[in-house]
Design a protein around this motif. Structure first.
Motif, PDB file in Angstrom:
ATOM      1  N   PHE A  49     -17.476 -31.822   7.704  1.00  0.00           N
ATOM      2  CA  PHE A  49     -16.423 -30.713   7.503  1.00  0.00           C
ATOM      3  C   PHE A  49     -16.195 -30.408   5.927  1.00  0.00           C
ATOM      4  CE2 PHE A  49     -15.896 -30.528  11.871  1.00  0.00           C
ATOM      5  CZ  PHE A  49     -15.078 -29.332  12.167  1.00  0.00           C
ATOM      6  N   GLY A  50     -16.875 -31.127   5.014  1.00  0.00           N
ATOM      7  CA  GLY A  50     -16.882 -30.680   3.779  1.00  0.00           C
ATOM      8  C   GLY A  50     -15.940 -31.684   2.859  1.00  0.00           C
ATOM      9  N   LYS A  51     -15.780 -32.794   3.386  1.00  0.00           N
ATOM     10  CA  LYS A  51     -15.012 -33.873   2.505  1.00  0.00           C
ATOM     11  C   LYS A  51     -15.655 -34.124   1.176  1.00  0.00           C
ATOM     12  CE  LYS A  51     -14.925 -37.114   5.976  1.00  0.00           C
ATOM     13  NZ  LYS A  51     -15.454 -36.308   6.756  1.00  0.00           N
ATOM     14  N   THR A  52     -16.934 -34.701   1.178  1.00  0.00           N
ATOM     15  CA  THR A  52     -17.651 -34.921   0.119  1.00  0.00           C
ATOM     16  C   THR A  52     -17.566 -33.691  -0.925  1.00  0.00           C
ATOM     17  OG1 THR A  52     -19.104 -36.449   1.245  1.00  0.00           O
ATOM     18  CG2 THR A  52     -19.704 -35.738  -1.076  1.00  0.00           C
ATOM     19  N   LEU A  53     -17.758 -32.370  -0.663  1.00  0.00           N
ATOM     20  CA  LEU A  53     -17.957 -31.067  -1.380  1.00  0.00           C
ATOM     21  C   LEU A  53     -16.345 -31.019  -2.122  1.00  0.00           C
ATOM     22  CD1 LEU A  53     -18.881 -28.726  -2.729  1.00  0.00           C
ATOM     23  CD2 LEU A  53     -18.464 -27.533  -0.512  1.00  0.00           C
ATOM     24  N   LEU A  54     -15.449 -31.538  -1.209  1.00  0.00           N
ATOM     25  CA  LEU A  54     -14.000 -31.343  -1.936  1.00  0.00           C
ATOM     26  C   LEU A  54     -13.956 -32.220  -2.798  1.00  0.00           C
ATOM     27  CD1 LEU A  54     -11.062 -30.548  -1.837  1.00  0.00           C
ATOM     28  CD2 LEU A  54     -10.526 -32.397  -0.090  1.00  0.00           C
ATOM     29  N   GLN A  55     -14.542 -33.530  -2.707  1.00  0.00           N
ATOM     30  CA  GLN A  55     -14.173 -34.657  -3.837  1.00  0.00           C
ATOM     31  C   GLN A  55     -15.048 -34.255  -4.991  1.00  0.00           C
ATOM     32  OE1 GLN A  55     -11.905 -36.515  -3.658  1.00  0.00           O
ATOM     33  NE2 GLN A  55     -12.174 -38.305  -2.150  1.00  0.00           N
ATOM     34  N   THR A  56     -16.287 -33.929  -4.804  1.00  0.00           N
ATOM     35  CA  THR A  56     -17.142 -33.132  -6.014  1.00  0.00           C
ATOM     36  C   THR A  56     -16.428 -32.094  -6.850  1.00  0.00           C
ATOM     37  OG1 THR A  56     -18.464 -31.981  -4.747  1.00  0.00           O
ATOM     38  CG2 THR A  56     -19.311 -34.332  -5.103  1.00  0.00           C
ATOM     39  N   ALA A 260      -4.173 -28.255   5.560  1.00  0.00           N
ATOM     40  CA  ALA A 260      -4.923 -28.027   6.779  1.00  0.00           C
ATOM     41  C   ALA A 260      -6.343 -27.243   6.598  1.00  0.00           C
ATOM     42  CB  ALA A 260      -4.009 -27.417   7.628  1.00  0.00           C
ATOM     43  N   ALA A 261      -6.172 -26.398   5.937  1.00  0.00           N
ATOM     44  CA  ALA A 261      -7.386 -25.478   5.684  1.00  0.00           C
ATOM     45  C   ALA A 261      -8.139 -25.995   4.338  1.00  0.00           C
ATOM     46  CB  ALA A 261      -6.990 -24.039   5.346  1.00  0.00           C
ATOM     47  N   ALA A 262      -7.887 -27.207   3.802  1.00  0.00           N
ATOM     48  CA  ALA A 262      -8.593 -27.576   2.708  1.00  0.00           C
ATOM     49  C   ALA A 262     -10.112 -27.705   2.868  1.00  0.00           C
ATOM     50  CB  ALA A 262      -7.923 -28.746   2.126  1.00  0.00           C
ATOM     51  N   VAL A 263     -10.357 -28.344   4.024  1.00  0.00           N
ATOM     52  CA  VAL A 263     -11.898 -28.351   4.441  1.00  0.00           C
ATOM     53  C   VAL A 263     -11.975 -27.824   5.616  1.00  0.00           C
ATOM     54  CG1 VAL A 263     -12.242 -30.500   3.184  1.00  0.00           C
ATOM     55  CG2 VAL A 263     -11.405 -30.694   5.562  1.00  0.00           C
ATOM     56  N   GLY A 264     -13.275 -27.269   6.048  1.00  0.00           N
ATOM     57  CA  GLY A 264     -13.660 -26.487   6.953  1.00  0.00           C
ATOM     58  C   GLY A 264     -13.260 -24.938   6.726  1.00  0.00           C
ATOM     59  N   PHE A 265     -13.731 -23.956   7.655  1.00  0.00           N
ATOM     60  CA  PHE A 265     -13.402 -22.753   7.440  1.00  0.00           C
ATOM     61  C   PHE A 265     -12.327 -22.351   8.227  1.00  0.00           C
ATOM     62  CE2 PHE A 265     -18.166 -22.565   6.158  1.00  0.00           C
ATOM     63  CZ  PHE A 265     -17.924 -22.909   5.082  1.00  0.00           C
ATOM     64  N   THR A 266     -11.353 -21.301   7.953  1.00  0.00           N
ATOM     65  CA  THR A 266     -10.526 -20.784   8.505  1.00  0.00           C
ATOM     66  C   THR A 266     -11.265 -19.683   9.467  1.00  0.00           C
ATOM     67  OG1 THR A 266      -9.799 -19.258   6.841  1.00  0.00           O
ATOM     68  CG2 THR A 266      -8.503 -21.481   7.157  1.00  0.00           C
ATOM     69  N   ARG A 267     -10.383 -18.953  10.330  1.00  0.00           N
ATOM     70  CA  ARG A 267     -10.728 -17.804  11.303  1.00  0.00           C
ATOM     71  C   ARG A 267     -11.110 -16.597  10.204  1.00  0.00           C
ATOM     72  NH1 ARG A 267      -7.677 -15.949  16.376  1.00  0.00           N
ATOM     73  NH2 ARG A 267      -9.164 -14.600  17.438  1.00  0.00           N
ATOM     74  N   ASP A 268     -10.236 -16.401   9.192  1.00  0.00           N
ATOM     75  CA  ASP A 268     -10.387 -15.322   8.336  1.00  0.00           C
ATOM     76  C   ASP A 268     -11.669 -15.517   7.426  1.00  0.00           C
ATOM     77  OD1 ASP A 268      -8.190 -13.807   9.114  1.00  0.00           O
ATOM     78  OD2 ASP A 268      -7.113 -14.498   7.569  1.00  0.00           O
ATOM     79  N   GLU A 269     -12.028 -16.796   6.810  1.00  0.00           N
ATOM     80  CA  GLU A 269     -13.023 -17.365   6.036  1.00  0.00           C
ATOM     81  C   GLU A 269     -14.474 -17.063   7.237  1.00  0.00           C
ATOM     82  OE1 GLU A 269     -11.167 -20.391   3.049  1.00  0.00           O
ATOM     83  OE2 GLU A 269     -11.946 -21.185   4.990  1.00  0.00           O
ATOM     84  N   ALA A 270     -14.317 -17.524   8.326  1.00  0.00           N
ATOM     85  CA  ALA A 270     -15.434 -17.439   9.009  1.00  0.00           C
ATOM     86  C   ALA A 270     -15.743 -15.754   9.261  1.00  0.00           C
ATOM     87  CB  ALA A 270     -15.112 -17.831  10.625  1.00  0.00           C
ATOM     88  N   ALA A 271     -14.921 -15.098   9.387  1.00  0.00           N
ATOM     89  CA  ALA A 271     -15.246 -13.533   9.639  1.00  0.00           C
ATOM     90  C   ALA A 271     -16.109 -12.966   8.383  1.00  0.00           C
ATOM     91  CB  ALA A 271     -13.953 -12.686   9.847  1.00  0.00           C
TER      92      ALA A 271
END
Length: 573
Positions: A49-56, A260-271
């Protein structure tokens, strides 16, 4: 359609930005993470879900240019145009201003404690090697320099010395950076729980846990050199964790609303992503396959799935909704719990697979010791929730979570794992249960014993067989997979509680099974007959006497490791 390339699986912020790759801007959360009111923050999310990308990303934003601390040119280029730069005061204070240590346990491995020490040594060295040039810095005193040299040579040290250096390694590295740059240190720990789970499944948890706790607590607890700690992982293991004694420790789990939206894509981001790749017409099936997660109050898409789908579409492949997230793992959590499953577990899983919801009290701060000791339905649901196999769609008035399978991709995982988790060559688990039941119904005890013995020898690990409950769950799972049988477990009958029994209405036959475990394979036959005698002594067949069955078969089954022995008798009816 955007022209930027999709680098699915590249979790390096620096790499994505330097290669001008497609990037969904999450940098607005940098300020929120730093200023969440905790000296150490744990962020837990499912894998991929993007944890490593968040850390880098955090590393790139905060880290000094260590050879030219006043030079901010690279960090300004990396973050040019991104959300975090809108707060100029925050960037002036923090961007490129701090020593940062990033240590990742993502690639930890080891089938034994000795192997794990070598793996931890490689991980510590990887975190320290970029600072090797500091060994010649005049700001280091002799003691700090000698300690730092041990960290840099940790891979080649004898085993007992490695353990000592590992326990102190992060703390030593923090002291070195503080001495040279006269600033407190930011410590980023990625996938902290990977070593603990490896150790748990491989059997050396009690050896590794104290070392890992000393390694991380030494860096993060009451350390004057610490400015901020950020830890990521899949599970919030709090009761016995490496963070138990930490002061000012904050946790941001999948149920928390902040970040809550720090990792993963929200509905708006997915759109926006679908629009960027001309995939808006596919929005509904994409949502059904890859959406459905709830982090706090946010609806979240799995980024690995969504970007992989966009990548494949861009390559002009047929539009297929592949199981990207599920196929990146062995899904061992589901497998492990089904191996210990009783009827309660199976009913829960069947309910979920039917598309229904389940209300349960979820525990997000389990201990690994608790998981090993009891594979309870509550533990099962809690782990499935924390690791992305279930999501929360609401709460009841009494505080229970309403859980369901998030999307079609994860549902396919349940179907595949529950049906074939023992089947390493792809044969049908349901069919396996049917074949065993057919032998028991026919009174073919010898054939049933051979079939079960071969099954144990081929598919079961001796590490699974620590208790009688495992064998009970194994047979309950096998026999419960058949809709033809009316199966019962641990119910009262006669003068006690039988282990298992079932009725095959088609053949008008009833079967009662009493199971026992012994640590001595030579005693299997004796123990099997003892189990058969118990059926008679406690009259487990009382409900079946005079019930008009064509036959009632009684089986005492003894288990020892990967071996079994049956004693059988046909009841006079």
């Amino acid at each position: 359609m955007v022209e930027k390339q999709l680098l699915v699986g590249d979790s390096s912020f620096r790499s994505l930005r330097k290669r001008n790759a497609y990037y969904v801007d999450k940098t607005a959360f940098i300020e929120s993470i730093l200023n969440d009111g905790n000296s150490v923050s744990l962020i837990t999310r499912p894998r991929r879900f993007g944890k490593t990308l968040l850390q880098t990303t955090l590393e790139c934003f905060f880290a000094l240019n260590y050879r030219r601390p006043e030079d901010l040119s690279e960090v300004r280029i990396l973050f040019s145009g991104l959300a975090v730069t809108r707060n100029e005061a925050f960037c002036r204070t923090h961007m490129g201003q701090w020593p940062v240590i990033l240590i990742s346990f993502k690639d930890f491995n080891g089938n034994s404690f000795e192997d794990s020490i070598q793996s931890l040594a490689r991980i510590l060295y990887s975190a320290a090697k970029d600072f090797a040039f500091l060994t010649e810095n005049p700001a280091l005193n002799e003691f700090d320099r000698n300690d730092f040299l041990k960290v840099l040579h940790v891979k080649g040290l004898p085993f007992h010395e490695q353990k000592t250096v590992l326990a102190e390694g992060l703390k030593i590295l923090m002291q070195v950076l503080r001495s040279v740059y006269a600033k407190e240190v930011i410590v980023l720990v990625d996938e902290y729980d990977v070593p603990l789970n490896h150790a748990r499944t491989a059997g050396y948890y009690n050896d590794l846990f104290p070392l890992l706790k000393e390694m991380l607590s030494g860096a993060l607890k009451d350390n004057a050199n610490l400015f901020k700690g950020v830890v990521t992982g899949c599970l919030r293991i709090a009761k016995e964790s490496v963070f138990t004694d930490l002061n000012n420790f904050g946790s941001h789990s999948v149920s928390d609303t902040d970040l809550a939206a720090a990792v993963g894509f929200t509905r708006d981001e997915a759109a926006v992503i679908l629009s960027d790749f001309n995939l808006t017409p596919w929005a509904d099936p994409v949502r059904q396959h890859y959406d459905g997660y709830r982090f706090g109050h946010e609806e979240i898409y799995c980024p690995w799935d969504l970007l992989s789908f966009c990548r494949d579409f861009a390559k002009k492949r047929p539009v297929l909704f592949n199981n990207y997230w599920i196929n990146t793992s062995s899904n061992e959590l589901i497998t492990e719990f089904i191996r210990y499953a009783d009827e309660t577990h199976l009913k829960l899983l069947r309910t979920l697979m039917s598309g229904s919801t389940i209300s349960a009290r979820v525990t997000e701060d389990l201990s690994f010791a608790e998981i090993n000791a009891a594979h309870s339905p509550q533990h099962l649901l809690s782990l499935l929730y924390c690791t992305g196999y279930l999501t929360c769609v609401g709460t009841t008035d009494d505080g229970l979570m309403t859980l369901q399978i998030p999307n079609q991709e994860v549902r396919k995982c349940y179907e595949r794992q529950i049906a074939t988790y023992f089947s390493k060559d792809g044969s049908d688990y349901v069919q396996t249960g049917k074949e065993l039941a057919a032998r028991l119904i026919a009174g073919q005890s010898g054939a049933a014993n051979t079939f079960l013995q071969n099954f144990l020898a081929r598919y079961v690990s001796v590490r699974d067989t620590g208790s009688a409950a495992f064998y009970h769950g194994l047979l309950l799972g096998l026999l419960g997979a058949s809709d033809r049988l009316s199966l019962e477990s641990n119910q009262e009958s006669g003068d006690g509680y039988f282990d298992l029994r079932f009725v095959d209405a088609h053949d008008n036959v009833a079967v009662i099974l009493e199971l026992k475990k012994t640590d001595h394979p030579a005693d299997l036959s004796e123990v099997a007959h003892r189990a058969l005698s118990q059926i008679h002594e406690r009259r487990y067949f009382a409900d079946y006497t005079g019930a008009g069955f064509r036959s009632v078969w009684l089986y005492g089954i003894a288990f020892s490791g990967k071996h079994c022995r049956m004693a059988a008798e046909k009841l006079s009816v």
